[in-house]
Scaffold this active site. Structure first.
Site, mmCIF file in Angstrom:
data_model
loop_
_atom_site.group_PDB
_atom_site.id
_atom_site.type_symbol
_atom_site.label_atom_id
_atom_site.label_comp_id
_atom_site.label_asym_id
_atom_site.label_seq_id
_atom_site.Cartn_x
_atom_site.Cartn_y
_atom_site.Cartn_z
ATOM 1 N N ARG A 159 2.614 -10.926 -7.377
ATOM 2 C CA ARG A 159 3.415 -11.988 -7.253
ATOM 3 C C ARG A 159 4.788 -11.963 -8.060
ATOM 4 O O ARG A 159 5.617 -12.769 -7.955
ATOM 5 C CB ARG A 159 2.872 -13.303 -6.759
ATOM 6 C CG ARG A 159 1.963 -13.574 -5.675
ATOM 7 C CD ARG A 159 1.100 -14.673 -5.565
ATOM 8 N NE ARG A 159 -0.164 -14.469 -6.480
ATOM 9 C CZ ARG A 159 -0.974 -15.466 -6.318
ATOM 10 N NH1 ARG A 159 -0.962 -16.463 -5.884
ATOM 11 N NH2 ARG A 159 -2.157 -15.135 -7.345
ATOM 12 N N GLN A 172 -12.713 -4.653 -16.502
ATOM 13 C CA GLN A 172 -13.044 -4.708 -14.851
ATOM 14 C C GLN A 172 -12.258 -3.521 -14.222
ATOM 15 O O GLN A 172 -11.204 -3.479 -14.103
ATOM 16 C CB GLN A 172 -12.474 -6.005 -14.499
ATOM 17 C CG GLN A 172 -13.116 -6.301 -13.023
ATOM 18 C CD GLN A 172 -12.376 -7.549 -12.444
ATOM 19 O OE1 GLN A 172 -11.236 -7.947 -12.890
ATOM 20 N NE2 GLN A 172 -12.903 -8.168 -11.291
ATOM 21 N N THR A 197 -11.997 -12.873 -9.032
ATOM 22 C CA THR A 197 -12.624 -13.531 -10.177
ATOM 23 C C THR A 197 -14.011 -13.715 -10.538
ATOM 24 O O THR A 197 -14.480 -13.722 -11.606
ATOM 25 C CB THR A 197 -11.753 -15.238 -10.125
ATOM 26 O OG1 THR A 197 -12.262 -15.584 -8.958
ATOM 27 C CG2 THR A 197 -10.380 -15.056 -10.531
ATOM 28 N N ASP A 247 -3.419 -16.756 -16.896
ATOM 29 C CA ASP A 247 -2.134 -17.347 -16.478
ATOM 30 C C ASP A 247 -1.633 -18.720 -16.499
ATOM 31 O O ASP A 247 -1.054 -19.101 -15.563
ATOM 32 C CB ASP A 247 -1.990 -16.698 -14.938
ATOM 33 C CG ASP A 247 -2.511 -17.033 -14.064
ATOM 34 O OD1 ASP A 247 -3.622 -17.744 -14.568
ATOM 35 O OD2 ASP A 247 -2.580 -16.624 -12.759
ATOM 36 N N ASN A 251 -8.154 -26.936 -8.144
ATOM 37 C CA ASN A 251 -8.932 -26.338 -9.091
ATOM 38 C C ASN A 251 -7.748 -25.575 -10.117
ATOM 39 O O ASN A 251 -6.824 -24.847 -9.583
ATOM 40 C CB ASN A 251 -9.868 -25.223 -8.501
ATOM 41 C CG ASN A 251 -10.371 -24.242 -9.611
ATOM 42 O OD1 ASN A 251 -10.728 -24.564 -10.631
ATOM 43 N ND2 ASN A 251 -10.505 -23.099 -8.987
ATOM 44 N N TYR A 280 26.565 7.962 -41.599
ATOM 45 C CA TYR A 280 26.121 8.738 -40.634
ATOM 46 C C TYR A 280 26.861 10.010 -40.503
ATOM 47 O O TYR A 280 28.258 9.842 -40.336
ATOM 48 C CB TYR A 280 26.050 8.170 -39.386
ATOM 49 C CG TYR A 280 25.379 8.776 -38.340
ATOM 50 C CD1 TYR A 280 24.065 9.467 -38.498
ATOM 51 C CD2 TYR A 280 25.936 8.855 -36.997
ATOM 52 C CE1 TYR A 280 23.571 10.360 -37.291
ATOM 53 C CE2 TYR A 280 25.424 9.583 -35.816
ATOM 54 C CZ TYR A 280 24.082 10.158 -36.006
ATOM 55 O OH TYR A 280 23.764 11.176 -35.010
HETATM 56 C C1 UD1 Z 1 -7.170 -18.886 -8.872
HETATM 57 C C2 UD1 Z 1 -8.311 -19.680 -8.285
HETATM 58 C C3 UD1 Z 1 -7.739 -21.087 -7.512
HETATM 59 C C4 UD1 Z 1 -6.946 -21.939 -8.757
HETATM 60 C C5 UD1 Z 1 -6.046 -20.983 -9.432
HETATM 61 C C6 UD1 Z 1 -5.483 -21.715 -10.540
HETATM 62 C C7 UD1 Z 1 -9.938 -18.160 -7.543
HETATM 63 C C8 UD1 Z 1 -10.304 -17.203 -6.496
HETATM 64 N N1 UD1 Z 1 -8.827 -18.904 -7.213
HETATM 65 O O1 UD1 Z 1 -6.301 -18.609 -7.864
HETATM 66 O O2 UD1 Z 1 -8.840 -21.786 -7.177
HETATM 67 O O3 UD1 Z 1 -6.519 -22.892 -7.954
HETATM 68 O O4 UD1 Z 1 -6.554 -19.567 -10.011
HETATM 69 O O5 UD1 Z 1 -4.187 -21.209 -11.281
HETATM 70 O O6 UD1 Z 1 -10.353 -17.777 -8.639
HETATM 71 N N2 UD1 Z 1 -8.436 -11.807 -12.251
HETATM 72 C C9 UD1 Z 1 -9.310 -10.838 -12.702
HETATM 73 N N3 UD1 Z 1 -9.895 -9.883 -12.159
HETATM 74 C C10 UD1 Z 1 -9.622 -10.082 -10.795
HETATM 75 C C11 UD1 Z 1 -8.824 -10.947 -10.263
HETATM 76 C C12 UD1 Z 1 -8.004 -11.747 -10.974
HETATM 77 O O7 UD1 Z 1 -9.563 -10.807 -14.087
HETATM 78 O O8 UD1 Z 1 -10.217 -9.001 -9.997
HETATM 79 C C13 UD1 Z 1 -7.751 -12.865 -13.468
HETATM 80 C C14 UD1 Z 1 -6.102 -12.790 -13.150
HETATM 81 O O9 UD1 Z 1 -5.767 -11.706 -13.937
HETATM 82 C C15 UD1 Z 1 -5.711 -14.051 -13.465
HETATM 83 C C16 UD1 Z 1 -7.154 -14.884 -13.073
HETATM 84 O O10 UD1 Z 1 -8.271 -14.028 -12.713
HETATM 85 O O11 UD1 Z 1 -5.607 -14.184 -14.876
HETATM 86 C C17 UD1 Z 1 -6.621 -15.701 -11.668
HETATM 87 O O12 UD1 Z 1 -6.420 -14.767 -10.765
HETATM 88 P P1 UD1 Z 1 -5.230 -15.256 -9.743
HETATM 89 O O13 UD1 Z 1 -4.966 -13.882 -8.883
HETATM 90 O O14 UD1 Z 1 -3.998 -15.499 -10.551
HETATM 91 O O15 UD1 Z 1 -5.743 -16.301 -9.024
HETATM 92 P P2 UD1 Z 1 -5.104 -17.660 -8.106
HETATM 93 O O16 UD1 Z 1 -4.841 -16.929 -6.909
HETATM 94 O O17 UD1 Z 1 -3.877 -18.144 -8.898
HETATM 95 CA CA CA Z 2 -3.152 -17.714 -10.743
#
Ligand code: UD1
Ligand code: CA
Length: 455
Positions: free
Chosen positions: A15, A72, A78, A102, A169, A384
């Site tokens: 995004r 990973q 997550t 983030d 969350n 130079y």
């Molecule tokens: C996530 C939460 C959501 C919460 C929000 C808060 C989940 C499924 N959702 O959503 O409930 O409200 O954060 O900001 O957890 N990441 C990995 N490996 C992956 C996917 C993601 O390490 O395979 C890391 C990303 O780099 C990031 C974090 O996990 O730092 C969260 O992932 P992101 O895709 O930003 O989740 P959100 O959609 O924001």
């Molecule tokens: Ca996020």
């Protein structure tokens, strides 16, 4: 009890619409992931485990040995990311604090409070939640009839009623490690991903208790998924940085137009005038006057330094020196005490000794200039030759006349003079005069003969 931290940062950050991994985007001049790593450290936890994936090498290089790296391989959500980290963590880890890469403004005190709350409540997991006016995009916290946490429902899974829930969350939580890997292994798939948030309902289904702790300041736990959110966080962080500087005795004439990066340090009685940026790891001493319209990047200034409408990058300025208006100190400039750099002067990789002056329109590159040297207006160091850069040495008390070209490599001895308008290609010994220009000839009456009435 051993509590360790995991930071999930493998995601690409689609995004953001960027070629750069989200974790590497800067906030207040510091990459997002470094903010989170610092919060963990300040909360008194040991080296965290950071889950990396997209541009893993770059994130790893940035964090050096401040963290343990977990790769990973496929970005499977997550839930999978935490599973990867658990597999690498020491067996004595009883509890794992999970943070997301983030969420950079997370206060260390919140992490400490979370650990404490989790310990006293004895819950299987404790998640940090907050109330948002607009919860769009976040996982919603569903509660049962008794007000206890029942599940986290991701936006994509929400029905019309769940979508109305304002409690979200934050992605920050703490989990008992006992049985956690098994729970994660059993999570349902959503396409290619497993959500850590589904582990809440899974624990509850097994009869465990999941607690929620409210974050008092929602804007410090907001996630950054888009450029818009990044800019909002930037504004919030800037406000916090300026507040810190006020508390440390810095005067900021116009906070609306003053931009100071998170790691900048400024001592008391320094004044920042409008439209000034102080960036990177800059250090400013006491009683300086900076700006208006000045940019200082990764530089160190002593006490009572004045910089007016100028740019200073990767440089050092000694106490009581003055720069500007309209000068440019490029990388490697080192001004000693009481140096005066006036207007339209550019310096690069140059040292200037105590009390020396370059008042007007000069370029000084790759030079070492002694103390009490006067650099006349329009002096250019010709460093130079089209292929290589060459050094110039100017001794103490030397006097360089206006509009001189000093062709490097070159040495001007101490106390020597260079005649105005000279192009100097040979060394000038100490106390000598170097002069290199045509002698002037006056043709008497010449102008009269040119006037129309004379024709
Ligand atoms: C996530 C939460 C959501 C919460 C929000 C808060 C989940 C499924 N959702 O959503 O409930 O409200 O954060 O900001 O957890 N990441 C990995 N490996 C992956 C996917 C993601 O390490 O395979 C890391 C990303 O780099 C990031 C974090 O996990 O730092 C969260 O992932 P992101 O895709 O930003 O989740 P959100 O959609 O924001
Ligand atoms: Ca996020």
């Amino acid at each position: 009890m051993t509590t360790n931290a995991v930071i999930l940062a493998a995601g690409r950050g689609i995004r953001m619409r960027s070629g750069l991994a989200k974790a590497l985007h800067e906030l207040g001049g510091v990459p997002l992931i470094c903010h989170v790593e610092r919060a963990v450290r300040k909360a008194g936890l040991a080296k965290p485990w950071v889950v990396v994936g997209f541009q893993a090498e770059r994130v790893e290089e940035l964090l050096e040995d401040r963290v343990h790296i977990v790769v990973q391989r496929a970005l499977r959500g997550t839930g999978d990311a935490l599973a990867c980290a658990l597999a690498k963590m020491p067996a004595e880890t009883d509890n794992v604090v999970v943070l997301v890469g983030d969420c950079p403004l997370v206060p260390p005190s919140l992490i400490e409070a979370l650990i404490e709350r989790h310990r006293t409540a004895g819950a299987r997991a404790t998640i940090v939640t907050t109330q948002l006016g607009d919860p769009t995009g976040y996982g919603r916290v569903a509660r049962d009839g008794d007000g206890r946490v029942a599940a986290i429902v991701e936006e994509s899974e929400c029905d019309a009623t769940t979508r109305q829930i304002r409690e979200i969350n934050t992605g920050i939580g703490i989990w008992q490690t006992a049985g956690l890997s098994e729970i994660l292994d059993g999570l349902p798939w959503h396409g290619e991903e497993r959500y850590l948030t589904d582990a809440v309902a899974a624990l509850i289904a097994q009869g465990h208790v999941v607690e929620a702790m409210a974050a008092p300041e929602p804007d410090l736990v907001m996630g950054i998924n888009t450029r818009r959110e990044l800019s909002r966080a930037e504004a919030r962080l800037r406000e916090m940085t300026l507040e810190r500087l006020f508390d440390q005795g810095v005067t900021i004439i116009d906070p609306e137009t003053t931009y100071v990066d998170a790691e900048v340090e400024i001592e008391c009685d320094t004044i920042l005038y409008p439209m000034t940026c102080v960036r990177g790891k800059s250090r400013l001493g006491r009683g300086c006057r900076i700006g208006p319209m000045t940019t200082i990047v990764d530089s160190k200034l002593g006490d009572e330094v004045t910089v007016d409408r100028s740019a200073v990058e990767h440089s050092v300025i000694g106490s009581h020196s003055t720069v500007g208006p309209f000068s440019h100190l490029r990388a490697g400039t080192h001004l000693d005490r009481n140096v005066h750099v006036g207007n339209f002067v550019e310096l690069k990789n140059t040292r200037v000794g105590i009390g020396s002056k370059a008042g007007h329109h000069s370029y000084l590159g790759d030079a070492t200039i002694g103390s009490n040297v006067n650099i006349g207006a329009g002096t250019v160091i010709v460093n130079y030759d089209g292929r290589e850069k060459h050094p110039t040495f100017i001794g103490d008390d030397a006097f360089i006349g206006c509009n001189a070209n000093l062709v490097a490599p070159l040495e001007i001895g101490s106390g020597a003079y260079v005649g105005a308008g000279s192009t100097i290609t040979q060394n000038v010994p100490a106390d000598a005069l170097g002069i290199a220009r045509n002698r002037q000839e006056n043709k008497s009456g010449w102008a009269k003969g040119r006037r129309p009435e004379a024709r």
